[in-house]
Design a protein around this motif. Structure first.
Motif, PDB file in Angstrom:
ATOM      1  N   LYS B 153     -18.050   6.129 -12.698  1.00  0.00           N
ATOM      2  CA  LYS B 153     -16.765   6.393 -12.027  1.00  0.00           C
ATOM      3  C   LYS B 153     -16.523   5.349 -10.935  1.00  0.00           C
ATOM      4  CE  LYS B 153     -14.270   9.764  -9.208  1.00  0.00           C
ATOM      5  NZ  LYS B 153     -14.081   8.922  -8.044  1.00  0.00           N
ATOM      6  N   ARG B 154     -17.528   5.156 -10.104  1.00  0.00           N
ATOM      7  CA  ARG B 154     -17.385   4.221  -8.985  1.00  0.00           C
ATOM      8  C   ARG B 154     -17.128   2.802  -9.505  1.00  0.00           C
ATOM      9  NH1 ARG B 154     -21.295   1.534  -5.780  1.00  0.00           N
ATOM     10  NH2 ARG B 154     -20.365   1.001  -3.805  1.00  0.00           N
ATOM     11  N   ASP B 157     -13.590   2.602 -10.893  1.00  0.00           N
ATOM     12  CA  ASP B 157     -12.588   2.631  -9.823  1.00  0.00           C
ATOM     13  C   ASP B 157     -12.532   1.292  -9.104  1.00  0.00           C
ATOM     14  OD1 ASP B 157     -13.005   6.122  -8.857  1.00  0.00           O
ATOM     15  OD2 ASP B 157     -11.476   5.135 -10.082  1.00  0.00           O
ATOM     16  N   MET B 161      -9.364  -1.420  -9.033  1.00  0.00           N
ATOM     17  CA  MET B 161      -8.751  -1.857  -7.784  1.00  0.00           C
ATOM     18  C   MET B 161      -8.851  -3.372  -7.627  1.00  0.00           C
ATOM     19  SD  MET B 161      -9.372   1.080  -4.957  1.00  0.00           S
ATOM     20  CE  MET B 161     -11.135   1.141  -4.864  1.00  0.00           C
ATOM     21  N   ARG B 164      -6.778  -5.147 -10.463  1.00  0.00           N
ATOM     22  CA  ARG B 164      -5.382  -4.697 -10.503  1.00  0.00           C
ATOM     23  C   ARG B 164      -4.961  -4.358 -11.912  1.00  0.00           C
ATOM     24  NH1 ARG B 164      -2.634  -8.337  -5.775  1.00  0.00           N
ATOM     25  NH2 ARG B 164      -4.469  -8.244  -4.457  1.00  0.00           N
ATOM     26  N   PHE B 211      -6.820   7.648  -8.982  1.00  0.00           N
ATOM     27  CA  PHE B 211      -6.140   7.003  -7.853  1.00  0.00           C
ATOM     28  C   PHE B 211      -6.291   5.486  -7.870  1.00  0.00           C
ATOM     29  CE2 PHE B 211      -9.359   5.316  -5.030  1.00  0.00           C
ATOM     30  CZ  PHE B 211     -10.509   5.900  -5.523  1.00  0.00           C
ATOM     31  N   CYS B 214      -3.384   3.157  -8.737  1.00  0.00           N
ATOM     32  CA  CYS B 214      -2.192   3.076  -7.906  1.00  0.00           C
ATOM     33  C   CYS B 214      -1.940   1.659  -7.416  1.00  0.00           C
ATOM     34  CB  CYS B 214      -2.314   4.004  -6.700  1.00  0.00           C
ATOM     35  SG  CYS B 214      -2.200   5.742  -7.131  1.00  0.00           S
ATOM     36  N   ASN B 215      -0.685   1.257  -7.373  1.00  0.00           N
ATOM     37  CA  ASN B 215      -0.273  -0.065  -6.913  1.00  0.00           C
ATOM     38  C   ASN B 215       0.172   0.029  -5.452  1.00  0.00           C
ATOM     39  OD1 ASN B 215       0.833  -2.571  -6.530  1.00  0.00           O
ATOM     40  ND2 ASN B 215       2.217  -2.471  -8.284  1.00  0.00           N
ATOM     41  N   PRO B 216      -0.502  -0.657  -4.515  1.00  0.00           N
ATOM     42  CA  PRO B 216      -0.107  -0.549  -3.106  1.00  0.00           C
ATOM     43  C   PRO B 216       1.282  -1.120  -2.829  1.00  0.00           C
ATOM     44  CG  PRO B 216      -2.253  -1.590  -3.321  1.00  0.00           C
ATOM     45  CD  PRO B 216      -1.674  -1.515  -4.677  1.00  0.00           C
ATOM     46  N   SER B 217       1.790  -1.967  -3.739  1.00  0.00           N
ATOM     47  CA  SER B 217       3.102  -2.577  -3.502  1.00  0.00           C
ATOM     48  C   SER B 217       4.252  -1.625  -3.768  1.00  0.00           C
ATOM     49  CB  SER B 217       3.299  -3.796  -4.415  1.00  0.00           C
ATOM     50  OG  SER B 217       2.219  -4.657  -4.298  1.00  0.00           O
ATOM     51  N   TRP B 246      -0.553   0.174 -11.843  1.00  0.00           N
ATOM     52  CA  TRP B 246      -0.737  -1.147 -12.438  1.00  0.00           C
ATOM     53  C   TRP B 246      -0.376  -1.077 -13.922  1.00  0.00           C
ATOM     54  CZ3 TRP B 246      -1.107  -4.245  -8.608  1.00  0.00           C
ATOM     55  CH2 TRP B 246      -1.922  -3.995  -7.511  1.00  0.00           C
TER      56      TRP B 246
END
Lengths: 344, 343
Positions: B153-154, B157, B161, B164, B211, B214-217, B246
């Motif tokens: 999982k880690r 994830d 991230m 992207r 999570f 998710c796209n921070p933009s 993404w």
């Protein structure tokens, strides 16, 4: 009373000049490294400029860059001087330049030490700057349509993911701020209306955090919303849950990152300072030893070298006297001219 | 008729030796570069070996490391020979070794070229390994309590991230597997029972993503759950929403990352090969010019240098004749031994 007198036979002088030449080239490289370290620090501080309120801490990298460039120049000069030192004909032409050269070098070497001290002392200023900057960043998180603030969300999200932190002091900072833009709130729904009425300012507050606070090491999928409500999630207890979100605050994370960087750079610059100091001391000994040779037919005689001709106090007075005389003279002239018209 | 004949006088010989000595030091650095690139690539593969099912082929980085070391050694030796070639007394002791050494260098250059080609070719097996590995990785996302898979999982994830990307080909891959562990599902709840009942394998499938997709933009807070349900979120249309998660698949992201890395390494190894060929030719010129002195007693006399003593065709026929003679010599010995045993 001469400070630190030492005897220099010819062979010792030659060895001193050769050793100094090598040392000054090492010090030149060290000066270039100092400049590079200053550039690196400045770049890192500029990258996070959005979460810093003021740029007071930028004085450290600026000083390092100035000192690095100065040290480059000083040491190149030093190597040229000691190349000429053993040649009795070429050495005298440096005579006039040496006194101001030593004054300038001492100034920049002391400035280097100041930069090291500052890099340890700036912690308080950095922390308060980050406190205000992060508070603003979290407040403006939702303003993705306001020009000038539309990248705050992205910056804060990336910051939290990179430094593995959440909020200013901890994740509860997000409970006190509306971080969801009004454009995405359905004002006709009961839940939204309740939340807005529940506080004085009419803000949509919730016990949730953005996704960037989520910790990938958690064994369960991230719980972002209804964090304080144990019954909203199966097998969840808010008080004992440790791996779900990042527990560290971003201010603490950033301060420890930048202080670590500045401490490492400070330690490196301290060793450059010691190297530079030894170059200047050796050059002074070489200069005084060679000056005693000047005018002699036999260049291989034994001479004495010293650091300061008079004691420390006398030398300082010698420097300050011209400055004092300058001020006193001005005063005397002023007084004389103001008295003259009074006399008939 | 020698191949590429050049006349050499003393000064020209000295200049040649100095230039080739200088180039040999560059070539030693190049060997170190190849070695470090092999090491770097090996580390990058090991970092993500979990996502490739621990199945990835380490052939390319191992070859690069080996070739880097050999190139370093060979070039250091060649530099020493060059340095000694200026002094006739020192050069005498290297002379008998030079011809086999040059043959070895030619072979090494061929191997370097093959290594460069290997860099470009090994993309294809890597692509397949990555596709398989990612598919399995996603299946084990929820197994955070199974020994050996608890870090999947880690890893996934962090990878999503960093690169992207989301899912194998796109984010909908997460809709087809159960990525929430059973330990965190309330089996007494109606919603859970419905979802489990809705498919053959009894898996808890949902139209949501982790999570890390998710796209921070995105201008709005991330929508991770109920992604296909437009009414669940205010002012949301999942067909036109582009910035929320993404869009790229992780296989494409990783393949382009590793592919770019391998292309760069391949190009650099090609450049190193060309440098090696240049120094080998230079050494051959030094060797031939020092062995063809007009007046053997006088080290300052003129001489000629060449790449091959005869033309390419003649050299080739010479080599074939030599090999035939060696095999015939072997046959004669066998015949004699046969005669000895028979009689």
């Amino acid at each position: 009373m001469v400070v630190m007198k030492m005897k220099f036979p010819f062979q010792k002088r030659v060895k001193l000049a050769q050793g100094l030449w090598l040392l000054s080239w090492c010090a030149t490289v060290a000066g270039a490294i100092t400049f590079t370290l200053g550039c690196i620090l400045k770049t890192e501080l500029r990258r996070r400029a959005e979460v810093m309120d003021n740029s007071d801490v930028h004085v450290v990298p600026n000083t390092l860059m100035i000192v690095g460039l100065a040290s480059l120049g000083i040491n190149i000069f030093a190597s040229k001087i000691c190349q000429d030192a053993l040649d009795a004909e070429r050495f005298p032409r440096w005579k006039n330049m040496l006194k101001p050269y030593f004054a300038v070098s001492c100034f920049f070497t002391v400035l280097m030490l100041l930069a090291v001290i500052m890099s340890y002392a700036m912690k308080g200023s950095l922390e308060s700057s980050l406190k205000v900057g992060l508070k603003n960043g979290i407040r403006f998180y939702k303003d993705t349509d306001t020009p000038g603030r539309c990248f705050q969300k992205q910056n804060i999200d990336r910051l939290q993911m990179e430094f593995q932190c959440c909020g200013n002091n901890d994740f509860r900072d997000w409970f006190e701020v509306q971080w969801i833009s009004n454009r995405y709130l359905d004002f006709s729904s009961k839940e939204v209306k309740d939340r807005i009425k529940s506080n004085v300012d009419g803000r949509y507050l919730l016990d949730g955090v953005p996704f960037s606070c989520c910790n990938p090491s958690s064994p369960r999928p991230c719980i972002q919303y209804q964090l304080t409500n144990n019954s909203a999630h199966f097998n969840y207890e808010y008080q004992t849950e440790e791996l779900n979100l990042y527990l560290r605050g971003c201010r603490e994370a950033l301060v420890s990152y930048f202080m670590g960087l500045m401490n490492t750079i400070g330690a490196g610059v301290l060793s450059v300072f010691l190297l530079q100091g030894s170059v200047l001391v050796s050059l002074r000994f070489l200069q005084t030893a060679m000056e005693a040779v000047a005018g002699n037919e036999n260049t291989e005689i034994e001479t004495e070298g010293y650091l300061l001709e008079k004691s420390v106090k006398d030398t300082v007075m010698e420097f300050i006297e011209p400055v004092m005389q300058f001020f006193l003279f001005k005063n005397q002239v002023g007084e004389g001219s103001s008295e003259a018209p009074a006399d008939p | 008729m020698a191949l590429m004949l050049v006349k050499f006088d003393m000064k020209k010989r000295v200049k040649l030796a100095q230039t080739i000595w200088f180039l040999y030091w560059f070539a030693v650095m190049a060997g170190v570069l190849v070695f470090s690139m092999g090491l770097f690539f090996k580390i990058e593969l090991r970092k993500r070996s979990e996502l490739m099912d621990n199945n990835e082929s380490h052939l390319l980085p191992n070859v690069l490391i080996l070739m880097g070391l050999i190139t370093c050694g060979v070039n250091a030796f060649g530099g020493k020979v060059c340095y000694d070639s200026l002094d006739p007394s020192k050069f005498i002791k290297w002379k008998p070794m030079l011809k086999p050494f040059l043959m070895f260098c030619v072979g090494l250059n061929g191997l370097l070229f093959v290594t460069a080609l290997l860099c470009f070719v090994m993309r294809i097996p890597l692509q397949y390994t990555l596709a398989e590995g990612l598919k399995n990785g996603m299946r084990f996302y929820k197994d955070t309590d199974t020994p050996g898979r608890c870090y999947m999982k880690r890893t996934l994830d962090l990878m999503q991230m960093e690169f992207r990307c989301c899912g194998n080909d796109h984010y909908r891959d997460w809709f087809e597997i159960q990525w929430v562990s059973n330990r965190y599902l309330d089996f007494s709840a109606k919603e859970v029972k419905d979802r489990i009942g809705s498919n053959v394998d009894g898996q808890y499938l949902m139209d949501g993503v982790p999570f890390s997709c998710c796209n921070p933009s995105s201008p709005r807070p991330c929508i991770q759950g109920q992604m296909t349900n437009n009414t669940a979120h205010y002012s949301y249309d999942h067909y036109t929403e582009e910035l929320n998660v993404w869009k790229r698949g992780c296989r494409e992201a990783m393949v382009s990352y590793y592919g770019g890395l391998m292309n760069t390494i391949g190009a650099l190894v090609l450049l190193v090969t060309m440098l090696e060929i240049a120094v080998t030719i230079g050494l051959q010129y030094i060797n031939s010019s020092l062995s063809s002195l007009v007046n053997p007693e006088d080290p300052e006399s003129e001489s000629e240098g060449w790449i091959l003593e005869k033309t390419v065709g003649e050299t080739f026929t010479d080599i074939m004749a030599n090999m035939k003679a060696m095999s015939k010599g072997g046959k004669v010995e066998e015949a004699e031994a046969g005669v000895a045993t028979v009689s």
